[in-house]
Design an enzyme around this catalytic site. Structure first.
Site, PDB file in Angstrom:
ATOM      1  N   TRP A  52      -8.778 -65.486 104.306  1.00  0.00           N
ATOM      2  CA  TRP A  52     -10.030 -65.450 103.541  1.00  0.00           C
ATOM      3  C   TRP A  52      -9.802 -64.744 102.217  1.00  0.00           C
ATOM      4  CZ3 TRP A  52     -12.760 -69.141 105.101  1.00  0.00           C
ATOM      5  CH2 TRP A  52     -13.010 -69.383 106.459  1.00  0.00           C
ATOM      6  N   ASP A  58     -15.914 -58.595 100.588  1.00  0.00           N
ATOM      7  CA  ASP A  58     -16.359 -59.638 101.515  1.00  0.00           C
ATOM      8  C   ASP A  58     -16.565 -58.946 102.854  1.00  0.00           C
ATOM      9  OD1 ASP A  58     -16.582 -61.676 103.380  1.00  0.00           O
ATOM     10  OD2 ASP A  58     -14.776 -62.757 102.747  1.00  0.00           O
ATOM     11  N   LYS A 104     -21.869 -64.344 111.238  1.00  0.00           N
ATOM     12  CA  LYS A 104     -21.124 -63.504 112.174  1.00  0.00           C
ATOM     13  C   LYS A 104     -21.994 -62.389 112.743  1.00  0.00           C
ATOM     14  CE  LYS A 104     -17.380 -65.663 110.381  1.00  0.00           C
ATOM     15  NZ  LYS A 104     -16.871 -65.956 109.046  1.00  0.00           N
TER      16      LYS A 104
END
Ligand SMILES: *Cc1c(COP(=O)(O)O)cnc(C)c1O
Length: 367
Positions: free
Chosen positions: A100, A167, A191
């Site tokens: 990511w 992030d 999430k």
């Protein structure tokens, strides 16, 4: 309904209460006689829900007034380019702790110079790099606090000499965060704070509108410019265009659930307990071995393990054994292999107990 323990990495388990109240609102939103998916987003009841959702964020994470809270579309992946579009004047620095993070850095290259300050790619991202120097000539330093695929996490708010951008897709609301240490925090909701379809951005207003004479994407397209959405928040109506109403509603209900449990401090205590239970079993059980060796880097959200040396041939057998007992979503990401259990906020302690029991029973059966 079938008994299932959901350890999916995202989208993943949501609080039952949030799911139930959303079902009711889909039938009838706010006593209007109209369902949530059928209302106008300019309805007063919806404007109130948006304002309340923001207020929940502010309360739970102690977000000061200088910061705006935006609810956007496109997932965290869209933020990979929206962040540099808004903040990168000449150069950005990235900590590469997983794919990511790598994907985020790739997008930044479109806007200017990008420096990878440190990377743990050499060991499949199974640790968090340390002892690096953050370049003070960069516009910002980007980190990924929780590396969902590898089960590593930066569990503290670091001191950073330049603007810190994070992030936090997979650990937001799992613990208290000192928001004032960050210029911007973003993440996909799916999430820890809701279903897929809404992305949160927490941004300090004074850092916006400063991209200089950069060549690429300058001026910014309206939808990419955070100020477009922030200006609406200042009026507390928060909607430049149609927001993802349904996911935001689920987020509202999920955050209400967190608040009722005692907020992020209480959440963190429960998460620590669940996480310790599983890591203890991974470390104790002769069948398995954790993939993140440096214990301080271990994520309290995503737990990764593989078969112990000499036991590799039992991998499929354990998968079948666990499946039989209702464990869902414990297959590790293909880049790491083995197993991964995501113990997000809404994952109940009973699910962790069931998984630990399953691991113990498997060991007994094969010793
Ligand atoms: C899941 C995840 C993403 C990708 O999110 P999308 O909303 O699917 O774009 C980015 N970063 C991290 C840390 C993630 O866990």
């Amino acid at each position: 309904m079938k008994q299932a323990f959901n350890f999916n990495a995202g989208p993943c388990v949501l609080p039952k209460e949030a799911v139930e109240s959303t079902i009711a609102a889909i039938r009838d939103f706010d006593n209007t006689g109209i369902g949530l998916m059928e209302i106008s987003h300019r309805t007063p009841g919806w404007e109130r829900t948006m304002a309340e959702t923001r207020q929940l964020w502010r309360e739970l994470l102690n977000i000061p007034a200088e910061y705006e809270i935006l609810f956007l579309g496109g997932g965290a992946s869209t933020q990979f380019f929206t962040v540099p579009a808004n903040l990168l004047k000449t150069k950005a620095a990235y900590l590469q702790t997983g794919v990511w993070a790598k994907k985020a850095a790739k997008e930044a290259k479109l806007f200017g110079k990008t420096e990878i300050v440190a990377s743990s790619e050499d060991k499949t991202y199974t640790y968090i790099p340390k002892g690096y120097t953050i370049p003070t000539d960069a516009d910002y330093f980007h980190i990924t606090t929780n590396n969902t695929i590898y089960g590593t996490e930066i569990k503290y708010d670091m001191d950073c000499p330049i603007m810190l951008v994070a992030d936090m897709s997979s650990d937001i609301m799992s613990r208290p965060v000192d928001v004032t240490k960050y210029g911007l925090i973003y993440g996909g909701a799916q999430k820890n704070v809701g279903p897929a379809g809404v992305t949160f951005v927490i941004v300090r207003k004074d850092i916006l509108g400063n991209i200089g004479d950069r060549a690429y994407m300058n001026p910014l397209p309206t939808m990419v410019d955070y100020r477009t959405h922030a200006a609406e928040e200042d009026k507390n109506i928060s909607m430049f265009n149609t927001p993802p109403v349904l996911p935001i509603f689920v987020m509202h209900e999920t955050l209400t659930w967190v608040k009722n449990l005692g907020g992020v401090e209480a959440m963190n205590k429960i998460n620590q307990k669940k996480s310790a239970m599983l890591y203890e079993e991974i470390d104790r059980n002769s069948m398995f071995r954790g993939t993140v060796e440096c214990k301080e880097d271990r994520s309290i959200m995503n737990h990764c393990w593989v078969m112990a040396e000499g036991r590799e041939d039992l991998q499929d057998a354990f998968m079948a054994f666990a499946k039989e007992r209702g464990m869902v979503g414990i297959k590790g990401h293909r880049s790491v292999g083995g197993f991964r259990a995501s113990l997000y906020n809404a994952c109940p302690v009973e699910a962790v107990e069931a998984l630990v029991q399953c691991m113990q029973d498997f060991e007994k059966a094969h010793k």
